[in-house]
Design an enzyme around this catalytic site. Structure first.
Site, PDB file in Angstrom:
ATOM      1  N   HIS A 179       0.986  -0.902   0.155  1.00  0.00           N
ATOM      2  CA  HIS A 179       0.245   0.036  -0.212  1.00  0.00           C
ATOM      3  C   HIS A 179       1.437   1.380   0.026  1.00  0.00           C
ATOM      4  CE1 HIS A 179      -2.881  -2.686   1.039  1.00  0.00           C
ATOM      5  NE2 HIS A 179      -2.553  -3.276   1.920  1.00  0.00           N
ATOM      6  N   SER A 221      15.779  15.556 -20.542  1.00  0.00           N
ATOM      7  CA  SER A 221      14.234  17.014 -20.888  1.00  0.00           C
ATOM      8  C   SER A 221      14.715  18.055 -21.662  1.00  0.00           C
ATOM      9  CB  SER A 221      14.044  17.046 -18.987  1.00  0.00           C
ATOM     10  OG  SER A 221      13.167  18.619 -19.041  1.00  0.00           O
TER      11      SER A 221
END
Length: 549
Positions: free
Chosen positions: A252, A376
């Site tokens: 989780h 990028s």
């Protein structure tokens, strides 16, 4: 395995050189994107005989000053008319990604389909010559058989283009193959006498279903399985190399009982290996029973021949499994099984991609950089997990295609409709995006470097994960409310090595148990993870029925 090549597969071994149109040379600076003065590279195809069981696909580019097919022409309504190139291809598989998937082209392309149709037609004529009751087609001489086999082995791009030209007249692709073969054989005195036995008693789907089956079988054996196996081996190596590298688990998204990096990689290797095995067990089937599956035409011409047996022998001689219960088409159930098995394999790999993406985000892995590459356009520091993202995207695209194939192909109205025909032409798309994804993962794995410092930092900051073993030992020795006491100590609170030590020392449990807990750290509390990683090769070999993939 049902995909294993049969002795008859020697007729499938070919070498092809396929290339798409190239972009203009970077040394030239065009005044506009479509400058007519630029040289354009044009498509060139060549075929060459090659050694058995060896097929490769090479891309070649050639400049010409006489042909400028890359220049778009203005047609009605101002729309540009483009020639096919790596810039104009509708599918990125045939453009941007061509070099990574071109090995599939000899099998899954229009050329591949025509080639396997030619093969089936010729093999059927040879089979007819071996049936004693069919006296009109006597046994061929050795020279005639060599001639017919030569039409298969020497089938070229020019031959395929000739078939397509015939199709422009017939408007029927399989009939075009029949006419092509008659034309090729009309000058051979022995074969010319039996030209009308090409396509004898066949419906087009008799030819097509076997051609599609062979396309799949040979593409899987020659291209897809080797890359699948290479991928599984790469993940196995990650597991073995990092069998003892402790890592904080996350359930989780929250810290959980520690594991090892190797064991988590072993999980994926075992899952992928098992599913690869499932794919290899699918029986690739074929039919050869005429227009509605009852051998009606066959028995009308030769009622004394055992046609179901002949059909079985013929299909199996091609290395396929015979399906006796059919309509005009082979029902394609095996294709649905195959494509759904692919979807499971690809879905497991998506899970792997996302986990590795997450581990890179946590800095558990670093990625090696390549000079000149840019992560990028605005952030120079970026080294993005592009290979795993590319893989995930292409696996989703592949599964969408394969899902449609698996759901649509088993459905055909009454004894047949034509909806399967156009869909079957898209098999290469699902396999192509899958292959592209597998190669992207392999490239991504090759760049990974384990960051043990970062892994250790997370473990050192997560002493609360020892609450599980402590409360479990407390249960063994009947300490009241062990879970509740550990919950009070750890939940929502900062837990340190010292606070854990203090808690353990206050427990009323045997000394040996207390000493064990005091020695335990987040780095050492990994259970059987190390052993599971180190025995992965046994698990993988059991799944695949061999010691190596």
């Amino acid at each position: 395995m049902e995909f294993a090549s049969s002795s008859s597969s020697k007729v499938f071994n070919r070498t092809h050189q396929f290339s798409l149109l190239s972009t203009p040379s970077p040394s030239r600076k065009p005044s506009s994107l479509f400058n007519p003065s630029l040289n354009a590279s044009f498509i060139r195809f060549s075929t060459t005989s090659f050694s058995p069981r060896d097929l490769s696909c090479k891309s070649t580019l050639r400049d010409t000053t006489t042909t400028r097919i890359a220049t778009p022409k203005m047609v009605e309504n101002g729309v540009r008319d483009f020639e096919l190139s790596n810039l104009t291809a509708l599918s990125p598989l045939d453009g941007r990604y061509w070099n990574k998937v071109k090995d599939l082209s000899p099998y899954m392309s229009e050329y591949g389909l025509i080639y396997y149709r030619v093969l089936v037609e010729i093999k059927w004529l040879l089979k007819l010559s071996q049936i004693p009751e069919i006296t009109e087609v006597p046994n061929f001489s050795e020279e005639a058989e060599i001639y017919l086999e030569g039409l298969i082995d020497g089938f070229s791009m020019d031959d395929a283009l000739e078939v397509k030209n015939i199709e422009k007249v017939t408007n029927h692709d399989v009939k075009a193959v029949e006419y092509f073969l008659k034309k090729k054989c009309q000058s051979h005195p022995e074969i010319a006498k039996v030209l009308e036995f090409f396509h004898f008693a066949c419906t087009s789907e008799d030819i097509n279903n076997l051609a599609h089956a062979l396309m799949l079988k040979e593409a899987m054996n020659g291209v897809v399985f080797p890359v699948m196996d290479k991928l599984i081996k790469a993940i196995c190596k990650l597991a073995e190399d990092n069998a003892s590298t402790p890592m904080l688990s996350r359930t989780h998204g929250q810290p959980a009982s520690p594991t090892t990096l190797g064991k988590e990689m072993a999980v994926f290797a075992a899952r992928l290996s098992e599913q690869r095995h499932e794919i290899s067990q699918v029986k690739i089937k074929g039919k050869f029973a005429g227009a509605v599956g009852n051998y009606n035409a066959h028995f009308s011409a030769y009622p004394s021949v055992n046609w179901p047996l002949i059909a079985k022998e013929f299909v199996e001689s091609l290395g396929l499994c015979f399906n006796p219960y059919v309509t005009q088409i082979e029902p394609h159930d095996y294709m649905a099984r195959l494509f759904h098995a692919f979807i499971v394999f690809n879905t497991i790999l998506i899970d792997f991609d996302r986990d590795i993406w997450g581990y890179i985000s946590l800095a558990y892995f670093k990625q090696t950089t390549k000079a000149g590459e840019i992560g990028s356009s605005t952030m120079p520091h970026k080294v993005n997990p592009i290979d795993f993202e590319n893989s995930e995207g292409n696996l989703g695209k592949a599964n969408g295609n394969l899902s449609h194939l698996g759901e649509k192909l088993p459905i055909s109205r009454w004894q047949r409709d034509l909806t399967d025909s156009t869909v079957l032409r898209n098999m290469g798309e699902g396999l192509g995006h899958s292959l592209l994804a597998y190669k992207s993962v392999l490239q991504g794995i090759s760049k990974l470097q384990v960051n043990e410092t970062r892994l250790s930092e997370d473990l050192n900051q997560s002493w609360e994960v020892l609450a599980e073993p402590i409360q479990t030992v407390m249960r063994r020795y009947s300490v009241p409310e062990p879970y509740e006491k550990l919950k009070e100590l750890t939940r929502g609170r900062a837990v340190t090595k010292d606070s854990i030590k203090e808690f353990i020392e206050g427990l009323e449990i045997p000394k040996e148990a207390k000493d064990y807990l005091l020695e335990l750290t987040p780095h050492t509390y990994v259970g059987a993870a190390i052993e599971l990683s180190k025995t992965l090769d046994i698990a993988v070999s059991l799944v695949n029925g061999a010691t190596t993939l």
